[in-house]
Scaffold this active site. Structure first.
Site, PDB file in Angstrom:
ATOM      1  N   ASN A  93       0.837  -1.192   0.000  1.00 39.10           N
ATOM      2  CA  ASN A  93       0.000   0.000   0.000  1.00 39.10           C
ATOM      3  C   ASN A  93       0.881   1.254   0.000  1.00 39.10           C
ATOM      4  O   ASN A  93       0.627   2.212  -0.736  1.00 39.10           O
ATOM      5  CB  ASN A  93      -0.908  -0.028   1.225  1.00 39.10           C
ATOM      6  CG  ASN A  93      -2.095   0.886   1.120  1.00 39.10           C
ATOM      7  OD1 ASN A  93      -2.550   1.209   0.041  1.00 39.10           O
ATOM      8  ND2 ASN A  93      -2.597   1.298   2.266  1.00 39.10           N
ATOM      9  N   PRO A 115      -6.760   3.799  -4.582  1.00 39.86           N
ATOM     10  CA  PRO A 115      -7.095   4.559  -3.376  1.00 39.86           C
ATOM     11  C   PRO A 115      -6.523   4.010  -2.071  1.00 39.86           C
ATOM     12  O   PRO A 115      -7.256   3.558  -1.178  1.00 39.86           O
ATOM     13  CB  PRO A 115      -8.623   4.536  -3.377  1.00 39.86           C
ATOM     14  CG  PRO A 115      -8.964   3.248  -4.051  1.00 39.86           C
ATOM     15  CD  PRO A 115      -7.913   3.063  -5.103  1.00 39.86           C
ATOM     16  N   CYS A 116      -5.214   4.111  -1.933  1.00 43.83           N
ATOM     17  CA  CYS A 116      -4.567   3.655  -0.705  1.00 43.83           C
ATOM     18  C   CYS A 116      -5.019   4.463   0.508  1.00 43.83           C
ATOM     19  O   CYS A 116      -4.932   3.983   1.634  1.00 43.83           O
ATOM     20  CB  CYS A 116      -3.049   3.696  -0.857  1.00 43.83           C
ATOM     21  SG  CYS A 116      -2.380   5.285  -1.379  1.00 43.83           S
ATOM     22  N   HIS A 117      -5.560   5.652   0.282  1.00 40.11           N
ATOM     23  CA  HIS A 117      -6.051   6.476   1.398  1.00 40.11           C
ATOM     24  C   HIS A 117      -7.295   5.877   2.045  1.00 40.11           C
ATOM     25  O   HIS A 117      -7.642   6.259   3.158  1.00 40.11           O
ATOM     26  CB  HIS A 117      -6.346   7.905   0.918  1.00 40.11           C
ATOM     27  CG  HIS A 117      -7.422   7.998  -0.106  1.00 40.11           C
ATOM     28  ND1 HIS A 117      -7.203   7.740  -1.451  1.00 40.11           N
ATOM     29  CD2 HIS A 117      -8.737   8.299   0.007  1.00 40.11           C
ATOM     30  CE1 HIS A 117      -8.335   7.898  -2.112  1.00 40.11           C
ATOM     31  NE2 HIS A 117      -9.282   8.235  -1.253  1.00 40.11           N
TER      32      HIS A 117
END
Length: 158
Positions: free
Chosen positions: A107, A117-119
């Site tokens: 990630n 979308p690692c967030h």
């Protein structure tokens, strides 16, 4: 490599692409632009995203990585806006319940912020953890997506 930039509410977003695919999306202080049709298409889609009018991206993108990293990034794309999940939930979704640290490492190596979308991955207790662009940006993105989805506040899926 071609480059376009976009001033966003959370800083200067930089989009870098080869002839065929966007290969980097992230935040930097300043870069020189050498735009292409592809970087400008991506820029337009990000303008729509930051205005709350786009939830998904459909321009071509790719990034180099191991087979495991590619698998993690593919799973990240499935995480819906407004519905962040924990690293533990992601590991179960990947049928790799003991690979939480390896998943977190993959990630962290993501070079396609927001699109991959690692967030949307947070701690099991709901804490915001591990975002290379800064936790304040992660919080802003999660809040923005929650508003876009009409959920008011991001809901953690454990």
């Amino acid at each position: 490599m071609f480059t376009s930039t976009l001033q966003t509410p959370i800083g200067l977003l930089v989009i870098e692409a080869s002839d065929d695919a966007v290969q980097y999306i992230g935040f930097k202080d300043a870069v020189e632009e050498d735009q292409s049709d592809l970087t400008e298409i991506a820029k337009k889609q990000f303008e729509e995203y930051f205005k709350g009018k786009r939830k998904e991206f459909d321009f071509p993108f790719s990034q180099g990585g191991s087979e495991f990293q590619q698998k993690v990034w593919s799973e990240l794309i499935k995480v819906q806006p407004g519905n962040p999940i924990s690293y533990a939930a992601l590991s179960r979704q990947m049928n790799s319940p003991l690979a939480i640290r390896a998943i977190a490492s993959a990630n962290g190596k993501n070079n396609l912020m927001i699109v991959v979308p690692c967030h949307r991955i947070i701690g099991s207790n709901g804490d915001l953890v591990g975002y290379s662009a800064g936790l304040w940006r992660k919080k802003w993105l999660l809040d923005h997506e929650a508003k876009m989805m009409g959920v008011g506040q991001a809901v953690l899926s454990l």
